[in-house]
Design a protein around this motif. Structure first.
Motif, PDB file in Angstrom:
ATOM      1  N   CYS A   5       0.861  -1.180   0.000  1.00  0.00           N
ATOM      2  CA  CYS A   5       0.000   0.000   0.000  1.00  0.00           C
ATOM      3  C   CYS A   5       0.894   1.226   0.000  1.00  0.00           C
ATOM      4  O   CYS A   5       1.906   1.269   0.695  1.00  0.00           O
ATOM      5  CB  CYS A   5      -0.900   0.028   1.231  1.00  0.00           C
ATOM      6  N   ASP A   6       0.502   2.217  -0.785  1.00  0.00           N
ATOM      7  CA  ASP A   6       1.277   3.439  -0.906  1.00  0.00           C
ATOM      8  C   ASP A   6       0.346   4.614  -0.657  1.00  0.00           C
ATOM      9  O   ASP A   6      -0.579   4.851  -1.439  1.00  0.00           O
ATOM     10  CB  ASP A   6       1.895   3.520  -2.301  1.00  0.00           C
ATOM     11  N   GLY A   7       0.590   5.323   0.452  1.00  0.00           N
ATOM     12  CA  GLY A   7      -0.229   6.490   0.775  1.00  0.00           C
ATOM     13  C   GLY A   7      -0.125   7.529  -0.325  1.00  0.00           C
ATOM     14  O   GLY A   7       0.925   7.690  -0.953  1.00  0.00           O
ATOM     15  N   MET A   8      -1.217   8.203  -0.573  1.00  0.00           N
ATOM     16  CA  MET A   8      -1.257   9.166  -1.659  1.00  0.00           C
ATOM     17  C   MET A   8      -0.509  10.433  -1.263  1.00  0.00           C
ATOM     18  O   MET A   8      -0.793  11.037  -0.227  1.00  0.00           O
ATOM     19  CB  MET A   8      -2.702   9.468  -2.032  1.00  0.00           C
ATOM     20  N   GLY A   9       0.446  10.806  -2.099  1.00  0.00           N
ATOM     21  CA  GLY A   9       1.271  11.980  -1.851  1.00  0.00           C
ATOM     22  C   GLY A   9       0.448  13.246  -1.741  1.00  0.00           C
ATOM     23  O   GLY A   9      -0.550  13.424  -2.429  1.00  0.00           O
ATOM     24  N   GLY A  10       0.857  14.095  -0.853  1.00  0.00           N
ATOM     25  CA  GLY A  10       0.179  15.367  -0.688  1.00  0.00           C
ATOM     26  C   GLY A  10      -0.977  15.335   0.297  1.00  0.00           C
ATOM     27  O   GLY A  10      -1.473  16.380   0.703  1.00  0.00           O
ATOM     28  N   ALA A  15       0.258   8.169   5.244  1.00  0.00           N
ATOM     29  CA  ALA A  15       0.951   7.085   5.949  1.00  0.00           C
ATOM     30  C   ALA A  15      -0.021   6.278   6.808  1.00  0.00           C
ATOM     31  O   ALA A  15       0.025   5.047   6.818  1.00  0.00           O
ATOM     32  CB  ALA A  15       2.085   7.642   6.802  1.00  0.00           C
ATOM     33  N   ALA A  16      -0.908   6.968   7.503  1.00  0.00           N
ATOM     34  CA  ALA A  16      -1.896   6.277   8.330  1.00  0.00           C
ATOM     35  C   ALA A  16      -2.850   5.467   7.459  1.00  0.00           C
ATOM     36  O   ALA A  16      -3.227   4.341   7.804  1.00  0.00           O
ATOM     37  CB  ALA A  16      -2.675   7.280   9.180  1.00  0.00           C
ATOM     38  N   ALA A  17      -3.216   6.022   6.313  1.00  0.00           N
ATOM     39  CA  ALA A  17      -4.122   5.321   5.400  1.00  0.00           C
ATOM     40  C   ALA A  17      -3.489   4.050   4.865  1.00  0.00           C
ATOM     41  O   ALA A  17      -4.131   2.996   4.820  1.00  0.00           O
ATOM     42  CB  ALA A  17      -4.522   6.240   4.247  1.00  0.00           C
ATOM     43  N   SER A  18      -2.226   4.119   4.461  1.00  0.00           N
ATOM     44  CA  SER A  18      -1.579   2.928   3.903  1.00  0.00           C
ATOM     45  C   SER A  18      -1.385   1.858   4.978  1.00  0.00           C
ATOM     46  O   SER A  18      -1.571   0.668   4.711  1.00  0.00           O
ATOM     47  CB  SER A  18      -0.260   3.283   3.217  1.00  0.00           C
ATOM     48  N   ARG A  19      -1.049   2.260   6.193  1.00  0.00           N
ATOM     49  CA  ARG A  19      -0.887   1.287   7.285  1.00  0.00           C
ATOM     50  C   ARG A  19      -2.231   0.621   7.605  1.00  0.00           C
ATOM     51  O   ARG A  19      -2.310  -0.598   7.786  1.00  0.00           O
ATOM     52  CB  ARG A  19      -0.335   1.985   8.536  1.00  0.00           C
ATOM     53  N   ALA A  20      -3.287   1.426   7.668  1.00  0.00           N
ATOM     54  CA  ALA A  20      -4.615   0.883   7.949  1.00  0.00           C
ATOM     55  C   ALA A  20      -5.061  -0.060   6.833  1.00  0.00           C
ATOM     56  O   ALA A  20      -5.670  -1.101   7.098  1.00  0.00           O
ATOM     57  CB  ALA A  20      -5.628   2.020   8.119  1.00  0.00           C
ATOM     58  N   ALA A  21      -4.736   0.283   5.588  1.00  0.00           N
ATOM     59  CA  ALA A  21      -5.112  -0.567   4.455  1.00  0.00           C
ATOM     60  C   ALA A  21      -4.392  -1.903   4.512  1.00  0.00           C
ATOM     61  O   ALA A  21      -5.002  -2.957   4.280  1.00  0.00           O
ATOM     62  CB  ALA A  21      -4.822   0.156   3.142  1.00  0.00           C
ATOM     63  N   VAL A  22      -3.101  -1.899   4.826  1.00  0.00           N
ATOM     64  CA  VAL A  22      -2.340  -3.154   4.941  1.00  0.00           C
ATOM     65  C   VAL A  22      -2.946  -4.030   6.038  1.00  0.00           C
ATOM     66  O   VAL A  22      -3.217  -5.209   5.829  1.00  0.00           O
ATOM     67  CB  VAL A  22      -0.846  -2.889   5.223  1.00  0.00           C
ATOM     68  N   ASN A  47     -11.824  -4.597  -0.352  1.00  0.00           N
ATOM     69  CA  ASN A  47     -12.974  -3.821   0.140  1.00  0.00           C
ATOM     70  C   ASN A  47     -12.784  -3.428   1.606  1.00  0.00           C
ATOM     71  O   ASN A  47     -13.117  -2.303   2.002  1.00  0.00           O
ATOM     72  CB  ASN A  47     -14.273  -4.605  -0.038  1.00  0.00           C
ATOM     73  N   GLU A  48     -12.262  -4.348   2.409  1.00  0.00           N
ATOM     74  CA  GLU A  48     -12.014  -4.029   3.815  1.00  0.00           C
ATOM     75  C   GLU A  48     -10.926  -2.982   3.956  1.00  0.00           C
ATOM     76  O   GLU A  48     -11.004  -2.098   4.816  1.00  0.00           O
ATOM     77  CB  GLU A  48     -11.683  -5.299   4.594  1.00  0.00           C
ATOM     78  N   ALA A  49      -9.909  -3.045   3.104  1.00  0.00           N
ATOM     79  CA  ALA A  49      -8.862  -2.022   3.115  1.00  0.00           C
ATOM     80  C   ALA A  49      -9.456  -0.657   2.765  1.00  0.00           C
ATOM     81  O   ALA A  49      -9.127   0.362   3.391  1.00  0.00           O
ATOM     82  CB  ALA A  49      -7.747  -2.399   2.138  1.00  0.00           C
ATOM     83  N   HIS A  50     -10.333  -0.635   1.771  1.00  0.00           N
ATOM     84  CA  HIS A  50     -10.989   0.617   1.385  1.00  0.00           C
ATOM     85  C   HIS A  50     -11.794   1.197   2.547  1.00  0.00           C
ATOM     86  O   HIS A  50     -11.720   2.401   2.824  1.00  0.00           O
ATOM     87  CB  HIS A  50     -11.899   0.370   0.176  1.00  0.00           C
ATOM     88  N   GLN A  51     -12.537   0.353   3.242  1.00  0.00           N
ATOM     89  CA  GLN A  51     -13.313   0.820   4.387  1.00  0.00           C
ATOM     90  C   GLN A  51     -12.413   1.373   5.491  1.00  0.00           C
ATOM     91  O   GLN A  51     -12.760   2.369   6.146  1.00  0.00           O
ATOM     92  CB  GLN A  51     -14.203  -0.301   4.932  1.00  0.00           C
ATOM     93  N   ALA A  52     -11.253   0.755   5.679  1.00  0.00           N
ATOM     94  CA  ALA A  52     -10.312   1.239   6.694  1.00  0.00           C
ATOM     95  C   ALA A  52      -9.802   2.632   6.331  1.00  0.00           C
ATOM     96  O   ALA A  52      -9.673   3.504   7.197  1.00  0.00           O
ATOM     97  CB  ALA A  52      -9.148   0.261   6.848  1.00  0.00           C
ATOM     98  N   VAL A  53      -9.524   2.854   5.050  1.00  0.00           N
ATOM     99  CA  VAL A  53      -9.074   4.176   4.608  1.00  0.00           C
ATOM    100  C   VAL A  53     -10.207   5.191   4.763  1.00  0.00           C
ATOM    101  O   VAL A  53      -9.982   6.327   5.192  1.00  0.00           O
ATOM    102  CB  VAL A  53      -8.548   4.125   3.158  1.00  0.00           C
ATOM    103  N   CYS A  54     -11.431   4.787   4.446  1.00  0.00           N
ATOM    104  CA  CYS A  54     -12.583   5.681   4.632  1.00  0.00           C
ATOM    105  C   CYS A  54     -12.738   6.078   6.093  1.00  0.00           C
ATOM    106  O   CYS A  54     -13.123   7.215   6.398  1.00  0.00           O
ATOM    107  CB  CYS A  54     -13.862   5.020   4.118  1.00  0.00           C
ATOM    108  N   THR A  55     -12.436   5.176   7.002  1.00  0.00           N
ATOM    109  CA  THR A  55     -12.500   5.479   8.429  1.00  0.00           C
ATOM    110  C   THR A  55     -11.488   6.561   8.783  1.00  0.00           C
ATOM    111  O   THR A  55     -11.794   7.480   9.552  1.00  0.00           O
ATOM    112  CB  THR A  55     -12.258   4.210   9.273  1.00  0.00           C
ATOM    113  N   ILE A  56     -10.280   6.471   8.229  1.00  0.00           N
ATOM    114  CA  ILE A  56      -9.260   7.503   8.448  1.00  0.00           C
ATOM    115  C   ILE A  56      -9.788   8.851   7.944  1.00  0.00           C
ATOM    116  O   ILE A  56      -9.651   9.873   8.609  1.00  0.00           O
ATOM    117  CB  ILE A  56      -7.940   7.152   7.728  1.00  0.00           C
ATOM    118  N   CYS A  57     -10.401   8.860   6.776  1.00  0.00           N
ATOM    119  CA  CYS A  57     -10.955  10.100   6.214  1.00  0.00           C
ATOM    120  C   CYS A  57     -12.066  10.650   7.082  1.00  0.00           C
ATOM    121  O   CYS A  57     -12.199  11.866   7.231  1.00  0.00           O
ATOM    122  CB  CYS A  57     -11.499   9.853   4.802  1.00  0.00           C
TER     123      CYS A  57
END
Length: 98
Positions: A5-10, A15-22, A47-57
């Protein structure tokens, strides 16, 4: 199993999103049932990784992450990706798969 997983630059929480996705992808795939096919299990894990990133957002920040997952089972490669991270098979020839 491989997960990248690679957190989106900018974005502040990349970093938190990529860790949560992994973490979510590994946890999701670990619940694969013996009767479940691998592509379905990979899809569920993403899908679960996507939901984890949505939680960060949802915690008041902006975040995003790409994901690439791969599993080798009985000499077959299964992979899935979301985003622009590349997955390349390395052998006699470099073969971009995504």
């Amino acid at each position: 199993m491989m997960v990248l997983c690679d957190g989106m630059g900018g974005l502040a929480n990349g970093a938190a999103a990529s860790r949560a996705a992994v973490d979510a992808a590994l946890s999701g795939y670990s619940r694969k049932q013996p009767s479940e096919d691998i592509p379905s299990a990979l899809n569920q894990a993403i899908n679960e990784a996507h939901q984890a990133v949505c939680t960060i957002c949802g915690e008041g920040g902006s975040a995003g992450s790409t994901i690439v997952m791969a599993v080798v089972w009985q000499d077959r490669l299964y992979w899935a990706s979301l985003g622009d991270s590349r997955f390349t098979s390395v052998g006699k020839v470099l073969l971009p798969l995504s």
